[in-house]
Design an enzyme around this catalytic site. Sequence first.
Site, PDB file in Angstrom:
ATOM      1  N   TYR A 202     -22.337  16.715  36.236  1.00 20.37           N
ATOM      2  CA  TYR A 202     -21.776  15.585  35.489  1.00 20.37           C
ATOM      3  C   TYR A 202     -21.973  14.284  36.273  1.00 20.37           C
ATOM      4  CZ  TYR A 202     -18.512  12.278  33.500  1.00 20.37           C
ATOM      5  OH  TYR A 202     -17.977  11.139  32.964  1.00 20.37           O
ATOM      6  N   ARG A 246      -9.874   8.476  42.861  1.00 19.66           N
ATOM      7  CA  ARG A 246      -8.955   7.330  42.796  1.00 19.66           C
ATOM      8  C   ARG A 246      -8.315   7.187  41.415  1.00 19.66           C
ATOM      9  NH1 ARG A 246     -12.150   2.054  42.516  1.00 19.66           N
ATOM     10  NH2 ARG A 246     -12.299   2.906  40.401  1.00 19.66           N
ATOM     11  N   ARG A 259      -8.945  12.595  30.075  1.00 18.18           N
ATOM     12  CA  ARG A 259     -10.303  12.762  30.615  1.00 18.18           C
ATOM     13  C   ARG A 259     -10.161  13.556  31.911  1.00 18.18           C
ATOM     14  NH1 ARG A 259     -14.001   9.186  28.629  1.00 18.18           N
ATOM     15  NH2 ARG A 259     -15.044   8.867  30.606  1.00 18.18           N
ATOM     16  N   PHE A 319     -26.675  -5.060  49.029  1.00 13.72           N
ATOM     17  CA  PHE A 319     -26.349  -4.623  47.674  1.00 13.72           C
ATOM     18  C   PHE A 319     -25.963  -3.140  47.657  1.00 13.72           C
ATOM     19  CE2 PHE A 319     -27.935  -2.496  43.814  1.00 13.72           C
ATOM     20  CZ  PHE A 319     -27.184  -3.143  42.839  1.00 13.72           C
TER      21      PHE A 319
END
Length: 447
Positions: A202, A246, A259, A319
């Site tokens: 997933y 989290r 979920r 980044f």
Amino acid sequence: MGSFGMILKHPDDLYPLLKLKMAARHAEKQIPSEPHWAFCYSMLQRVSRSFAFVIQQLGTELRDAVCIFYLVLRALDTVEDDTSIPTDVKVPILIAFHRHIYDRDWHFSCGTKDYKVLMDQFHDVSTAFLELGKGYQEAIEDITKRMGAGMAKFICKEVSDVECCNAASNVFLNTEWKMLCLCDAIQLSHLQVETIGDYDEYCHYVAGLVGMGLSKLFNASGLEDLASDSISNSMGLFLQKTNIIRDYLEDINEIPKSRMFWPHEIWSKYVNKLEDLKNEENSVKAVQCLNDMVTNSLIHVDDCLKYMSALQEPGIFRFCAIPQVMAIGTLAMCYNNINVFKGVVKMRRGLTAQIIHRTKTMADVYGAFFDFSCMLKSKVDKNDPNAAKTLSSLEAIQKTCRESGALNKRKSYIIRNELKYNSVLIVLLFIILSIIFASLPANRSSD
């Protein structure tokens, strides 16, 4: 504690916070004048302010490509997340999404708030996409196609396989998708996040593919060599697993349906139902389960460090590195913390600003990972069922950081004794405030 109190407690946060504020304002001024590009960049700030800031580390050409890549995947995710869309409508859209990005006229109304605006005006995203270089387009199309197919596959776990196959056949009459449905017919009906393997799969579809796509975009820019799919995937999995840990409470309380991303293979060792972890009477088991989840996420750190150490262009490095440092920091905050089951645990804004300010080189990354792994290690309870495994993973991370030879070149993120404040900065702060307050009566009298 208010913002002023937090600055007094952590005076080193002041300069990075001011710098972050200035950078955020600068980012707002960088919105292009062309209407479709203006929509894309303003929408990016609305759906993810943190990403909109981090993307500023990149050069213009690559920044445009990454912006569109992010919005395309956000739109795809909006379709997948909208529980009001019937399966026979949703699945074909997910599977064909990589084609829709080439259609300047396509849009599909779904989602809420800013995400609805994104979907209603998706033609602006498509228009911008078509202005990108071919290498960028091909990379975005490839990842969008694979992610859409992966999402469609996971949706089939909640409905009959026949329904999914029929929905998919409305779009693709080729043998490939039909064979996928036939071969996976038994598996799909049970393909929930049952095992750790399901969990990794997933996370691969929703985040690992993002890592692989970014590697393709970096390579298409000519600034980086193409990283392997394996370590690119780990970059995405580490971030996604951190978010899943989290966001436990937010996900479990989702309306109309919870979920559930934590794998049954892990949480079933502690409670009968995943939602039972938030119950007060299960607090000890809940923390043990949380620690098990954090330990699972640490297996990706070695790949992440390898990936970042190979980056050559400074902007691309920042980044990539800033979110990874934020992730290990977040795990350190969450580990052994019952508050994960009561609300959202996250780093204070000042520490976030420090990470953004100080993450410039690989030495900074090694230092941050070492510091946060030390913090994590200090929280390990020897009676925790996974203590030995957790400590082993943390010691491996620390060993890699030590062997880099960079640990003596950085300032620690960990304040050994938070009661020992930086007295010089506090005195300066009070002097500045005194001057400001002293000037107020004078200003009033002159009025």
